[in-house]
Write a protein that holds these residues in place. Structure first.
Motif: not given
Length: 830
Positions: A488-496
């Motif tokens: 979940x953390x890695x997936x959030x990085x895509x839009x961060x």
């Protein structure tokens, strides 16, 4: 006839660049056929020879009248895996049930394709008679074997095309007789056929059996996704490949020989390759044509490299045995790392094209995957260059491969163009840094004695010196990804837009040092902010964590009533380990010198307006090096509070003799009730302080509840300090030939990391943003498929290079050109 295979320089360089073209694939196919024949010769000469001999005689007879039929079997999905298992491991041989007997099933296929009459005994296991390339006879009960009789009309033997529907196949057991359908591709009572998939587009043809009957390959019966569904999916995937990747489609048309359907993982697509089955792709149901096209590209890269390493040696034994591969959740051997790098060149070409031809969200998704794949390959190249003992050919191979990656990056797609590309590159870098940190926490362990030595040096304020040795544990069984929290953390990085501030991430790590996601965030933030020691946080995460935990558990003793120093700052520890900061003061806090203070530590505040008068009156020590309050304040451990503004009542109390100036927190011992909001009130006075203060040997407390400031002046002077495995073969050469050793190299197979139901691996959807397995560059986030039961070697996603051989040459064998044919049972050594 036995002769050498010479690999031309231009073919080697073309293969190293990622493709190679149809001529290169045909050369690799011929070399692999020769290797399989030599393995058959060794099986005949070995302990299983008597079990192999009847089927080998039948194959030799077929080869004399229909060479194409014999070659199709020897080149097919099942022959190489059968030979490797028979030669490497045959535990059932003493019981008369050795793997050599399974060659009879392959000989039946050759006889049917050549319309040659035959009688051969084939093993029956668990009530099933498996005939690779034809199908499976079910419901045979407990019988251990069956006699298979192939009957063909007169005059049909060896005539091309005459065998289709002309042979009658009977299966005889003690319980009775079964007759297979005239057209073996049609199902019947107790008969599950091997379907043949056919795809044609723009003159290129792909004809693949959906192999479910090979005993050595863990196939799934195709009831859930039948042959018609596979046929439709392959047709669409083939059109996509021919239209967008014509040169690679030519390679696939020349080299692919089968698809083995695997059980589906919990989510996503599982795919794999056996290094002994050249051109065979094992995959679960891909669900859409794009995934199947990508899977075929990725897995065929494994086959090409496995065949290439039959001919040349890319690395020597030695070096680190277990390495980091960003597309896998488990440690990889040197051969597995090289396999993964090479296989991802297929992914790179696929996403390069998709990112340039799509629009909107689809284009953004393809650009993300392209950037991830490129980052994975670049990191893999760095790991290989650092820790694999490459031969001269191996170095040349990787240099040519790296040039392909660089040339693709100059194509103007992906993460390289504009502010959007820069943001994408930062996001991918964050995921990469976090993933490597988590991988190290899972698999790497620092030497205990070395870590204890570092802890002692930190407490003494001395430089760290050389870092202790590391030990990367070996994976056993199936290996899952780092877990949903990291995903979940890695997936959030895509839009961060940016990483969490490193200082916040450091506080979170101190609060929960065993939480992997916290270390992932800290490593990513430190790298993005270019913090001192960022490389150590990423590449030796386990050492920083273990040292942090060790120092926290063993804090130095403090006087009664004083505030103990807080836990060591992981950012300061990393900078110290990297040699970019001096050690701590003796209290366990930050660096002794303010100029070397790690980012995030608190520097002394501005000078107190009363300090000069007190200093002139000899009742206070001088200022710290930064020009702030008393010198003792400069040696405050990290986390302590720097001096604030003077207490409003202190000026009145101090001239009256009821106070001796401020403590570094800005409060005064005279007026606790008038403390500014949020400041810490002083603790009880030290029992020795009242006696020392009137005598003029102390100047009051330097922090709430602490001892005399003079006790804190023992500043420590710190000094900044910078801080695979193959059987031995000759060094690689191209373009020259020497005699070759036959047979597979021993040792565990290793793959690149698309899910393997045999070796360690894991499964994940390749179309998800963060670390999705299957052929996707971000593979292996989810749980791994279970390992198959039974002896022998399962498929591997690109295994250790093996098979014997000498650089630049491989022995070529023809089955019936002269008396030295392996099937003529003469020794074939080169």
């Amino acid at each position: 006839m036995i002769g050498p295979y010479v690999l031309p320089d231009d073919v080697f360089d073309a293969l190293a660049a990622g493709a190679g073209g149809r001529p290169a694939v045909l050369l690799l196919l011929r070399a692999r056929r020769s290797r399989n024949l030599l393995l058959l010769r060794r099986a005949l000469d070995g302990p299983c020879g008597r079990a192999v001999e009847p089927a080998a005689d039948l194959l030799a007879g077929v080869e004399r009248v229909a060479p194409g039929a014999a070659r199709s079997v020897i080149d097919g999905p099942a022959f190489g895996t059968w030979a490797a298992r028979t030669l490497r491991d045959c535990p059932a041989h003493p019981r008369g049930e050795c793997a050599g007997r399974d060659l009879a099933a392959l000989a039946v296929l050759a006889a049917v394709r050549a319309a040659r009459p035959a009688r051969v005994t084939v093993p029956v296991r668990e009530g099933r008679l498996r005939l690779p390339g034809l199908g499976t006879v079910t419901g045979l009960g407990e019988t251990p074997e069956a006699l298979v009789v192939v009957e063909a009309p007169a005059g049909a033997e060896g005539v091309p095309g005459a065998s289709v529907g002309s042979c009658r196949v009977r299966v005889l057991t003690a319980a009775g007789e079964r007759v297979l359908p005239r057209d073996p591709s049609r199902p019947g009572h107790g008969w599950q056929p091997v379907a043949v998939l056919d795809a044609r587009h723009r003159g290129l043809t792909l004809r693949l059996p959906l192999e479910t009957a090979a005993p050595e390959l863990p196939a799934l019966e195709t009831a859930s996704a039948g042959p018609a569904a596979w046929q439709d999916l392959l047709r669409q995937a083939w059109e996509l490949l021919v239209d967008n990747h014509p040169r690679r489609a030519e390679e696939l048309s020349a080299g692919l020989n089968g698809i083995v359907p695997l059980p589906a993982p919990a989510r996503g697509v599982a795919s794999a390759t056996s290094r002994h089955a050249f051109g065979t792709v094992l995959t679960s149901w891909p669900a859409d044509p794009e995934r199947l096209a990508l899977t075929l590209l990725h897995e065929f890269q494994h086959s090409k490299l496995s065949a290439l390493t039959d001919l040349v040696t890319l690395y020597e034994p030695g070096g680190r045995p277990r390495l980091y591969a960003p597309w896998r959740p488990d440690p990889r051997p040197p051969g597995g790392l090289l396999q993964g790098i090479y296989a991802h060149l297929g992914d790179l070409a696929f996403w390069q094209e998709r990112s340039g031809s799509r629009h909107g969200p689809a284009q953004a998704d393809a650009a993300w995957r392209l950037a991830q794949t490129r980052a994975h390959v670049e990191r893999g190249l760095t790991e290989a260059a650092s820790h694999v003992r490459l031969t001269a050919l191996g170095t040349r191979f990787l240099e040519r491969l790296a040039r392909t990656v660089r040339d693709g990056d100059r194509g103007g797609t992906g993460a390289g163009d504009g502010s959007g590309g820069e943001r994408l590159a930062r996001a991918v870098a964050r995921v990469q840094a976090g993933d490597e940190a988590v991988w190290r926490l899972r698999w790497a362990a620092a030497d205990d004695a070395g870590t204890e030595r570092l802890a002692a040096l930190w407490r003494a304020g001395r430089p760290a010196g050389p870092l202790p040795a590391e030990d990367v544990r070996a994976a056993t069984g199936a290996v899952a990804g780092p877990g949903p929290e990291f995903g979940r953390w890695a997936a959030r990085q895509r839009g961060a837009e940016r990483a969490r501030p490193a200082r916040e991430a450091a506080h979170a790590v101190l609060a929960a040092p065993h939480r992997m996601r916290g270390w992932a965030e800290l490593a990513a933030a430190a790298a993005e902010e270019d913090r001192p020691g960022a490389d150590v946080l990423r590449a030796r995460t386990e050492l920083v964590r273990d040292l942090c935990v060790r120092l926290t558990a063993r804090q130095p003793a403090t006087p009664p009533g004083t505030t103990p120093p807080g836990p060591p700052d992981p950012l300061a520890l990393a900078a110290w380990l990297a040699g970019t900061a001096v050690g701590p003061d003796p209290s366990g806090g930050g660096p002794a010198a303010d100029a070397a203070r790690p980012p995030g530590t608190t520097s002394p505040g501005p000078p107190d307006s009363l300090a000069p008068a007190a200093w002139l009156a000899n009742t206070a020590v001088g200022p710290g090096p930064s020009g702030g309050g008393p010198a003792a304040g400069a040696a405050m451990p990290p986390g302590t509070t720097s001096p604030g503004p003077p207490d409003s009542l202190a000026p009145a109390a101090w001239p009256a003799g009821t106070a001796v100036g401020p403590d570094p927190s800005g409060g005064g011992p005279a007026a606790d009730a008038a403390m500014p909001p949020g400041t810490t009130s002083p603790g009880p006075p030290d029992s020795l302080a009242p006696a020392a203060w009137p005598a003029g040997t102390a100047v009051g407390t330097d922090r709430p509840g602490a001892g005399p400031a003079a006790d804190e002046e023992e500043a420590v002077q710190g000094v900044s300090q910078a801080r695979g495995a193959h059987p031995a073969r000759s060094p690689g050469r191209v373009g020259r030939g020497e005699p070759a050793e036959a047979g597979p190299a021993p040792g565990p197979p290793s793959g690149d990391g698309l899910v393997v139901p045999a070796e360690s691996g894991s499964a994940e959807a390749p179309m998800e943003p963060a670390r999705s397995p299957g052929p996707d560059p971000a593979a292996d986030e989810g749980p791994a498929a279970p390992a198959p039961s039974g002896p022998g070697e399962g498929p591997t996603a690109g295994a250790e290079p093996g098979g014997g051989g000498v650089p630049g040459q491989k022995t070529g064998v023809s089955m019936s050109q002269n008396a030295r044919s392996p099937l003529a049972k003469t020794s074939a050594t080169g």
